[in-house]
Design an enzyme around this catalytic site. Sequence first.
Site, PDB file in Angstrom:
ATOM      1  N   ASP A   2      13.465  49.768  42.945  1.00 49.84           N
ATOM      2  CA  ASP A   2      12.967  50.791  42.024  1.00 49.84           C
ATOM      3  C   ASP A   2      13.544  52.165  42.380  1.00 49.84           C
ATOM      4  OD1 ASP A   2      10.888  51.291  39.903  1.00 49.84           O
ATOM      5  OD2 ASP A   2      10.104  52.648  41.432  1.00 49.84           O
ATOM      6  N   GLU A  30      21.263  38.466  57.185  1.00 49.45           N
ATOM      7  CA  GLU A  30      20.625  37.664  58.243  1.00 49.45           C
ATOM      8  C   GLU A  30      20.013  36.391  57.662  1.00 49.45           C
ATOM      9  OE1 GLU A  30      17.586  40.185  59.916  1.00 49.45           O
ATOM     10  OE2 GLU A  30      19.051  41.743  60.416  1.00 49.45           O
TER      11      GLU A  30
HETATM   12  C1  NOJ Z   1      10.904  52.631  37.407  1.00 48.77           C
HETATM   13  C2  NOJ Z   1       9.936  51.577  36.979  1.00 48.77           C
HETATM   14  O1  NOJ Z   1      10.600  50.620  36.210  1.00 48.77           O
HETATM   15  C3  NOJ Z   1       8.841  52.272  36.219  1.00 48.77           C
HETATM   16  O2  NOJ Z   1       7.990  51.377  35.571  1.00 48.77           O
HETATM   17  C4  NOJ Z   1       8.106  53.167  37.168  1.00 48.77           C
HETATM   18  O3  NOJ Z   1       7.129  53.893  36.446  1.00 48.77           O
HETATM   19  C5  NOJ Z   1       9.049  54.156  37.852  1.00 48.77           C
HETATM   20  N1  NOJ Z   1      10.251  53.529  38.314  1.00 48.77           N
HETATM   21  C6  NOJ Z   1       8.376  54.805  39.036  1.00 48.77           C
HETATM   22  O4  NOJ Z   1       8.188  53.864  40.057  1.00 48.77           O
END
Ligand code: NOJ
Length: 593
Positions: free
Chosen positions: A231, A294
Site C-alpha cells: 500500500d 529467503e
Molecule cells: C491505498 C488503498 O488502496 C486505499 O484504500 C487506502 O485508503 C489508502 N491506500 C491509504 O492506506
Amino acid sequence: MTTASTPSAAPSTAASDVVHAPGSPDEGWWRHAVIYQVYPRSFADSSGDGVGDLPGITARLDHLTDLGVDALWLSPFYRSPQADAGYDVADYRDVDPLFGTLADADALLARAHELGLRVIVDLVPNHTSDEHAWFRAALAAEPGTPERARYLFRDGRGETGELPPNNWQSVFGGPAWTRTTNPDGTGGQWYLHLFDARQPDLDWSNPEVRAEFEDVLRFWLKRGVDGFRVDVAHGLVKAEGLPDWAGHVDMIEGAEPDEHAVGPVLVSPRHPAPMFDQDGVHDVYRSWRTVLSEYGEDRILVAEAWVEPMERLARYVRPDEMHQAFNFPFLTTGWDASALRTVIGTSYAAADAVGAAPTWVLSNHDVVRHPSRLGLSAPGSRPNGIGHGDEQPDEALGLHRARAATLLMLALPGSAYLYQGEELGLPEHTDLDDTLREDPTFRRTGGAERGRDGCRVPLPWEADRPAFGFSPTGATWLPQPEGWGAYAVDAERGVPGSTLELYRSALALRRRENLGSGGLAWTDGGEVGSPRWPAGTVAFVNRDVLVVANLSADPVVLPAGAEVLLSSAPVAQAPEGTTPVPQDVTVWVRVPG
Ligand code: NOJ
C-alpha cells in the site's frame, strides 16, 4: 453514414509494429497471472453480522477456480479500528475479530493452495492505525523520545506552535497534520498523516521501523502467503526537512499540471511532491526482495504506486526490487482508442526496459467500477464516487463498453488484476444514501467527494436469497441496490452471453492460447494498399489471436472466413461472409493462416 473498412487478408504486422516480444508460459507465474482482488468485508459473510469474513471467503473459493484465475489478493483483514476499512492497521500479526481469527487465515491459505490458487496479502507500511501499540506509546511519551521517533512528530510553527509544521494536505482532504494535546491540556507536537488523522505516518528513516516490517513480512511468509500488495509504496520516504509544497495529491485524480495550484497535481518529476516517489523508497524494496528470496523465488511484491510517467513507475520493478506495479495510467485512460494505444505502448516500453512484465487493471476498491465510469458522458473522467444529484451513468452503455474494455485487457500479455464483482458486470452503487457512507474522504472533504463506498457494496451471489446470498441473515454493512439480483452469480452462471460466462470464456482462452505470456504487435488491418482499420480501433496480434476493439462509430469488417473465438457482444456474419464488428465491441479472432 459510416464507411466500413475491409481488410482482405491476414493482418499485416511489420517488424516495426512489434511492441513486445512473446515470452514463455514457464517464466515466473506473476508475469502472466490473472489475480482476483477480494475485498474481505464485501465478498461473503459467514457469521451473519453483515460484514464479510475469512470463513466466508474460504467457503466461496470455488467461485475463483470456476472463473479461472491464478491467484487472489486479499485487502487488509488485520486488527484495525476500521477508520479506513482496514488500511489502518493496529496489529500486523493478527486478524481482526470482524473477519475471523489467525486460524481462519491459515485455513483460507490452505484451501486456496489446495485449489491451486496463490494468495497475496495487503501490507500497509506507510502508516499504522492510531490504535497501534507504537502510536499509543508515542502519544504517552515526551517529544524527542524513541517512542515518538517511529512516527513523524514535529513542533508546530507560529509563536506557540499553533500552526502545522508545513503546508501539506492529506490525500483524503484537509491538513496532513494533527496536533497532540499535552498532559496539562496545552497544545503539543503535531504528527503527520498523509491520509486520515487516524493513520499516522511512520518514519522510514528509523531502522527500528525497517526491522519491524521485515519481521512482519517473515511472519506472513512463514504462514505461506505468496506475496504482498504494498500500500502507498511510493510514500514511505519523505524529502529531508519536510519542505512546504503547495500541491494536493489525490489518489484517483492527479491531473492539473500547475505546480502553484492547490488543485490536484500529478505526482511526476515535473511536479515533484516531497512526500511521494523519493529515491529512498527503493532501498526499502531492495531489502524486502532479499527477505522474500529467503523463501524461494516465487513470492512476489506488488507496488501500489500512483506515480507517473511510466518510466518512474518502472523503477519499482527493476530486477532487484518488486515484481509488479499496478498500471493506474491504463485504468485512468478511459475510452479513447488513440490514448489506449499510447498507454499500452508506453507500458510495454517501460516494463521491457527493466525486464519486468506489465500489469493491467480496470477496477479496484478505490475507483468507480469500470462499467459505471464508462457509462458517463465523459467516459475518461474519474470521479471519486458518484451519488445523488451527480450525473448517473448509462448502465447499459457502460456495461457494453466495460465488456469490450475487459476483453481488450485480458488479451494483453502481462498480468491482469480483476476486482471482485467485475466478472458479474456489477455497476457502482451510484445513489447510496450519504448518511451511510463510511469512506473518510467523504467526511474530510465535507461531502465534496462522495468517496469509495459505491464500489465496495457486498456481492450478490444468489438472486432469490436475503442480501442476494451475501449473508445468512440478510444483513449487509452497505445496502445493495434493488436490481442486483440480475447480477447475482447464480443468475449468470451457465447463461450464454452473461458477463460471468464472458469472463470465464476469456480466461479459459487466455490460458489455452498462452496470451498472458504472449507478444504484441500492432496491426493496421491490411496489406500495403488495402483498407486500414478505422482510426478509433485498437487492433493487435498476440500469438495466433487477432484482437480488435472497435471504439469508433464505423464498423470494422473482418474478412470472410475469419474465425471469431470470442466477442464482447454478439457479432454476426454478413451474407457475403464478412463479419462487421460494431461500435464498442472487442473480438478475439483466429489469425487466418
Ligand atoms: C491505498 C488503498 O488502496 C486505499 O484504500 C487506502 O485508503 C489508502 N491506500 C491509504 O492506506
